[in-house]
Design a protein around this motif. Sequence first.
Motif, PDB file in Angstrom:
ATOM      1  N   UNK A 343       0.840  -1.221   0.049  1.00 42.75           N
ATOM      2  CA  UNK A 343       0.028   0.000  -0.036  1.00 42.75           C
ATOM      3  C   UNK A 343       0.721   1.148  -0.071  1.00 42.75           C
ATOM      4  N   UNK A 344       0.976   1.882  -1.183  1.00 40.23           N
ATOM      5  CA  UNK A 344       1.905   3.084  -1.389  1.00 40.23           C
ATOM      6  C   UNK A 344       1.336   4.292  -0.447  1.00 40.23           C
ATOM      7  N   UNK A 345      -0.023   4.309  -0.043  1.00 44.97           N
ATOM      8  CA  UNK A 345      -0.263   5.527   0.863  1.00 44.97           C
ATOM      9  C   UNK A 345       0.302   5.460   2.092  1.00 44.97           C
ATOM     10  N   UNK A 346       0.778   4.180   2.572  1.00 50.36           N
ATOM     11  CA  UNK A 346       1.618   4.008   3.682  1.00 50.36           C
ATOM     12  C   UNK A 346       3.103   4.068   3.750  1.00 50.36           C
ATOM     13  N   UNK A 347       3.494   4.528   2.659  1.00 50.18           N
ATOM     14  CA  UNK A 347       4.907   4.769   2.463  1.00 50.18           C
ATOM     15  C   UNK A 347       5.260   6.330   2.432  1.00 50.18           C
ATOM     16  N   UNK A 348       6.688   6.597   2.841  1.00 52.22           N
ATOM     17  CA  UNK A 348       6.840   7.906   2.671  1.00 52.22           C
ATOM     18  C   UNK A 348       6.741   8.534   1.328  1.00 52.22           C
ATOM     19  N   UNK A 349       6.437   9.947   1.317  1.00 55.76           N
ATOM     20  CA  UNK A 349       6.077  10.670  -0.034  1.00 55.76           C
ATOM     21  C   UNK A 349       7.297  10.457  -0.799  1.00 55.76           C
ATOM     22  N   UNK A 350       7.275   9.979  -2.002  1.00 63.23           N
ATOM     23  CA  UNK A 350       8.276   9.788  -3.081  1.00 63.23           C
ATOM     24  C   UNK A 350       8.733   8.617  -2.881  1.00 63.23           C
ATOM     25  N   UNK A 351       8.409   7.590  -2.154  1.00 68.51           N
ATOM     26  CA  UNK A 351       9.146   6.096  -2.185  1.00 68.51           C
ATOM     27  C   UNK A 351       9.138   5.596  -3.441  1.00 68.51           C
ATOM     28  N   UNK A 352      10.209   5.064  -3.937  1.00 72.61           N
ATOM     29  CA  UNK A 352      10.150   4.251  -5.343  1.00 72.61           C
ATOM     30  C   UNK A 352      10.074   2.703  -5.060  1.00 72.61           C
ATOM     31  N   UNK A 353      10.937   2.596  -4.166  1.00 73.72           N
ATOM     32  CA  UNK A 353      10.825   0.961  -3.798  1.00 73.72           C
ATOM     33  C   UNK A 353      10.636   0.994  -2.257  1.00 73.72           C
TER      34      UNK A 353
END
Length: 696
Positions: A343-353
């Motif tokens: 879930x990319x909503x729960x990753x830091x802003x601008x996370x690629x991997x």
Amino acid sequence: MSHPTPVMVHTPAHSGLGTALTYDSPTSLPPGTLVRVPLGSRELLGVVWDSDSTELSEDIALRPISHCLEGMTPLSPNWRQLVTFTAHYYQRSVGEVALAALPNQLRELSAEQWARRLKRKLKANASAPRAVPTVPHATPEQAQVLDHIATHTGPFLLFGSTGSGKTEVYLRAAHEVLTRDPAAQVLVMVPEINLTPQLEARFRERFAPLWGEACLVTMHSGLTPAQRLNHWLAAHSGQARIVLGTRMAVFASLPGLQLIVVDEEHDPSYKQQEGARYSARDLAVYRGQLEHVKVILGSATPSLESWHHSRPSTDSEPAGRYMRLHMPSRVGQGVLPLVRRVDMNRQPYKTVFSNHLLDAMRERVTRGEQILVLLNRRGYAPVLHCTDCGWKSECPHCSAYRVFHKLDRTLRCHHCGFTQGVPRACPSCGNQDISPLGRGTEQLEEHLGELLADVRRPDGAPLRIARIDADSTRLKGELERQLAEVHAGAVDILVGTQMIAKGHDFRHVTLVAALNPDGALFSSDFRAPERLFSLLMQAAGRAGRDASISLTQACEMWVQSFHPQHPLFEALKQHDYPAFAHQQLKERQEANLPPFSFQALVRAEARSQQAAQDFLSAARDAGAAEADQARVDIYPAVPMAIQRVANVERAQMLLECTSRKALQAFLNHWQAQLHTLRSQHKQVIRWAIDVDPLAI
Ligand code: ADP
Ligand code: ZN
Ligand code: ZN
């Protein structure tokens, strides 16, 4: 004696010369004979056509046929019918389709060259004799499928997971017809031959020991003109028993045709995108019916059209026209990879991997396993922009941004090809700080190199990352070279576009990662989810193909998304194509979209958007009454998604009807009106009808 003879030549569609032209011949020539005829001041290749294809006018002095290409069996009535059907269905002239289906070199040979050419038989490569291959025992699923194919007429939709042994089914079905009848021929179609060299190798390995190297020829755009002619003649003479080719092969002249296989039948490359915009998959089914031969369409993610056509009967509805055959299991108990969603909503802003994915990648590489990273965007960044004034790297000739390619420091338009060096400062305000927005495969490759710089392979060497996309494979032979490196294990991580997801049999891949596939979830093109699902399923199918690895090491497919709960990813997680298809077909039925309706697009190009749309609107008006009667909906003209390419404005107009027949009948009539209208709309550069369009 004089014989008025109808001949099909390639005349431009707009010249109004749609039918055969009549020439004079001293002898009676059977239809299907290749001839050379004068047209204006030129001499053209033509095909003698059936006598009902033209109206003879008595009073005109006919020009004589220059000469005929002696020594060749005429093209068969079936071949001529296939061509005629294609021309009518896709709204082109018969001559155009007929001549485009023949190898180019036929047009260029003089009578003497032709005679010499015919004397030369196809040279069989003097290669070492091959050992007779050991053919594996059919799995129970394969045996059952083959039994159905043997006892029913089809067409068949072979719905088999990646690695379920579909290719083995094709090989056995082909073997069966080829041994039963020494004159039998088999046509095998693949979407893109250079992406699947293994398929050709497997057919050769199986059949060359039985009938020699010359028993198999290929047909695709990568052949030289001379090769293409040789292969075409080998097929036409019956010498080649197996023709393996891309969409153009559907028109191969095959006097002994007994079986047609369409591998990866869902692949959009079966649709021709210019001239006669035919679907080779659909024509294969038509040809099968015409010639009474069996057709096998194979896929792990069938097109929704084929899925719908192969529906089983229900209480309220009869079964579809195709017979669906299912092979759910992978050969050798190989398991399909576990799908993990981030879930990319729960990753830091601008996370690629995400960190989890990176950890998983580290672990695999250290163990000597391979990884595929999929991103459907080439270049370094899709846009370059100025942080000060907001300038963006627009293409001056198209309504699109130019893509930043860092390796050669260029801004390149992927639509018109316009290329310039990257400016040192913002062209608009002079600011030195211009930076990339978004990312492409080039950037991903670079970024991964930095993130995993400390990782070592089992032998202690630093890891190797490679990239395969349209840029890295531009040079001839480059794709083959890079693929060979991956197969040899020299590459640990392969970054690439959809090119890496198709068909390859990578034995040591245990992890596949798809970055940011969300765009297709909300696309205006109703086929985008179908394409995404099949791409991800295909990509997932690259992992764990070696049963010995997948049993010990769980294979994984990672999907990074802002919408991880989307039903498409749910179905992907379950490897449940039927669930996905069911949900999509329901939506399509509610919206009355294909396969529940039939579509055609008319596209027009002009110097101004207004002129392009005016032409389409006039066409709409001209056909309005008749369309109404035929229950064909003509939607208003609209600009195309990328409205301007190379300074040409593009517009399109959609036609829809619940009856294929009614739409066909309408188009046949309306087409003539469009030709007339075109002469009144001088600003229109070109226009075309696309029947059953794939991209809207
Ligand atoms: P698909 O075309 O469905 O992806 P393939 O035909 O390539 O599947 O089969 C996957 C793998 O299984 C291949 O390595 C193939 O050689 C092997 N295979 C296929 N059928 C059999 C069989 N009956 N017995 C043993 N191995 C098989
Ligand atoms: Zn600026
Ligand atoms: Zn451009």
